[in-house]
Design a protein around this motif. Structure first.
Motif, mmCIF file in Angstrom:
data_model
loop_
_atom_site.group_PDB
_atom_site.id
_atom_site.type_symbol
_atom_site.label_atom_id
_atom_site.label_comp_id
_atom_site.label_asym_id
_atom_site.label_seq_id
_atom_site.Cartn_x
_atom_site.Cartn_y
_atom_site.Cartn_z
ATOM 1 N N UNK A 7 52.739 118.649 37.077
ATOM 2 C CA UNK A 7 51.283 117.930 38.001
ATOM 3 C C UNK A 7 50.533 118.534 39.157
ATOM 4 N N UNK A 8 49.691 117.942 39.433
ATOM 5 C CA UNK A 8 48.882 119.560 40.681
ATOM 6 C C UNK A 8 47.357 119.512 39.738
ATOM 7 N N UNK A 9 46.818 119.515 38.410
ATOM 8 C CA UNK A 9 45.992 119.473 38.009
ATOM 9 C C UNK A 9 44.814 119.037 38.588
ATOM 10 N N UNK A 10 43.394 119.454 38.369
ATOM 11 C CA UNK A 10 42.424 118.539 39.156
ATOM 12 C C UNK A 10 40.831 119.690 39.043
ATOM 13 N N UNK A 11 40.280 118.278 40.019
ATOM 14 C CA UNK A 11 38.648 119.322 39.058
ATOM 15 C C UNK A 11 38.685 119.566 40.933
ATOM 16 N N UNK A 12 38.126 121.554 40.808
ATOM 17 C CA UNK A 12 38.225 122.127 42.070
ATOM 18 C C UNK A 12 36.761 123.155 41.891
ATOM 19 N N UNK A 13 36.419 123.409 42.853
ATOM 20 C CA UNK A 13 34.780 124.047 42.832
ATOM 21 C C UNK A 13 35.347 125.753 42.890
ATOM 22 N N UNK A 14 34.679 125.801 42.290
ATOM 23 C CA UNK A 14 35.229 127.999 41.765
ATOM 24 C C UNK A 14 35.202 128.023 43.414
ATOM 25 N N UNK A 93 43.663 122.870 29.879
ATOM 26 C CA UNK A 93 45.214 122.415 30.314
ATOM 27 C C UNK A 93 45.822 123.444 30.451
ATOM 28 N N UNK A 94 46.576 122.939 31.321
ATOM 29 C CA UNK A 94 47.577 123.871 31.910
ATOM 30 C C UNK A 94 49.138 123.108 31.108
ATOM 31 N N UNK A 95 50.275 124.448 30.731
ATOM 32 C CA UNK A 95 51.787 123.673 30.177
ATOM 33 C C UNK A 95 52.593 124.833 30.742
ATOM 34 N N UNK A 96 53.562 124.126 31.228
ATOM 35 C CA UNK A 96 54.668 124.575 31.696
ATOM 36 C C UNK A 96 56.011 124.600 30.759
ATOM 37 N N UNK A 117 54.035 118.092 28.711
ATOM 38 C CA UNK A 117 52.867 117.589 28.345
ATOM 39 C C UNK A 117 50.959 117.708 28.744
ATOM 40 N N UNK A 118 51.225 118.818 29.747
ATOM 41 C CA UNK A 118 50.480 119.174 30.523
ATOM 42 C C UNK A 118 49.518 118.263 31.646
ATOM 43 N N UNK A 119 48.785 119.442 32.562
ATOM 44 C CA UNK A 119 47.586 118.728 33.813
ATOM 45 C C UNK A 119 46.267 119.563 32.821
ATOM 46 N N UNK A 120 45.731 118.689 33.277
ATOM 47 C CA UNK A 120 44.188 119.137 33.630
ATOM 48 C C UNK A 120 43.544 120.088 34.549
ATOM 49 N N UNK A 121 42.747 120.936 34.498
ATOM 50 C CA UNK A 121 41.955 122.096 35.018
ATOM 51 C C UNK A 121 41.637 121.885 34.953
ATOM 52 N N UNK A 122 40.127 121.604 36.289
ATOM 53 C CA UNK A 122 38.640 121.768 36.386
ATOM 54 C C UNK A 122 38.177 122.666 37.176
ATOM 55 N N UNK A 123 37.556 123.715 36.657
ATOM 56 C CA UNK A 123 37.272 124.627 38.258
ATOM 57 C C UNK A 123 34.970 124.688 38.091
ATOM 58 N N UNK A 124 34.584 123.951 38.920
ATOM 59 C CA UNK A 124 33.406 123.985 38.729
ATOM 60 C C UNK A 124 31.913 124.516 39.116
ATOM 61 N N UNK A 125 31.542 125.142 38.749
ATOM 62 C CA UNK A 125 30.335 125.997 39.426
ATOM 63 C C UNK A 125 29.654 126.403 39.994
#
Length: 125
Positions: A7-14, A93-96, A117-125
């Motif tokens: 858990x803890x993934x999401x969309x974050x700015x650079x 996608x980050x997996x443990x 199962x993985x959690x998506x991390x998206x970093x926007x520029x």
């Protein structure tokens, strides 16, 4: 049977930060090495970091050294990946994952048996 949930993934700015959690159930993590892996679209999965079952030993992918920190709280059966100074190339996608190992002071980026199962991390520029 060990089960892992990220858990803890999401969309974050650079330049931003996120903390991923890997919560285990079904067994104590006391003798399990935990690793974090990631897979970006069109790319192979790569190992990001691992931590020994005692927490005394860690390994990091060169590109995340100084920016990511892996830690664990065995009392909470949880492992964390604190990610700072995030870059768009960290998007994945980050997996443990986990494997049981007799030595409590070593970890490696191979040999993992249990996966989340993985959690998506998206970093926007």
């Amino acid at each position: 049977q060990l089960q892992l949930v990220e858990s803890g993934g999401g969309l974050v700015q650079s330049g931003g930060s996120l903390r991923l959690s890997c919560a285990a159930s079904g067994s104590s993590l006391d003798y399990y090495v935990i690793g974090w892996f990631r897979q970006a679209p069109g790319k192979e999965r790569e190992g990001v970091s691992c931590i020994s079952s005692s927490g005394s030993s860690t390994i990091y992918l060169d590109s995340v050294k100084g920016r990511f920190t892996i830690s664990r709280d065995n009392a909470k059966n949880t492992v964390y990946l604190q990610m700072s100074s995030l870059k768009p190339e960290d998007t994945a996608v980050y997996y443990c994952a986990a494997y049981r190992f007799i030595s409590r002071n070593m970890c490696a980026m191979t040999g993992y048996y249990y996966w989340g199962q993985g959690t998506q991390v998206t970093v926007s520029s």
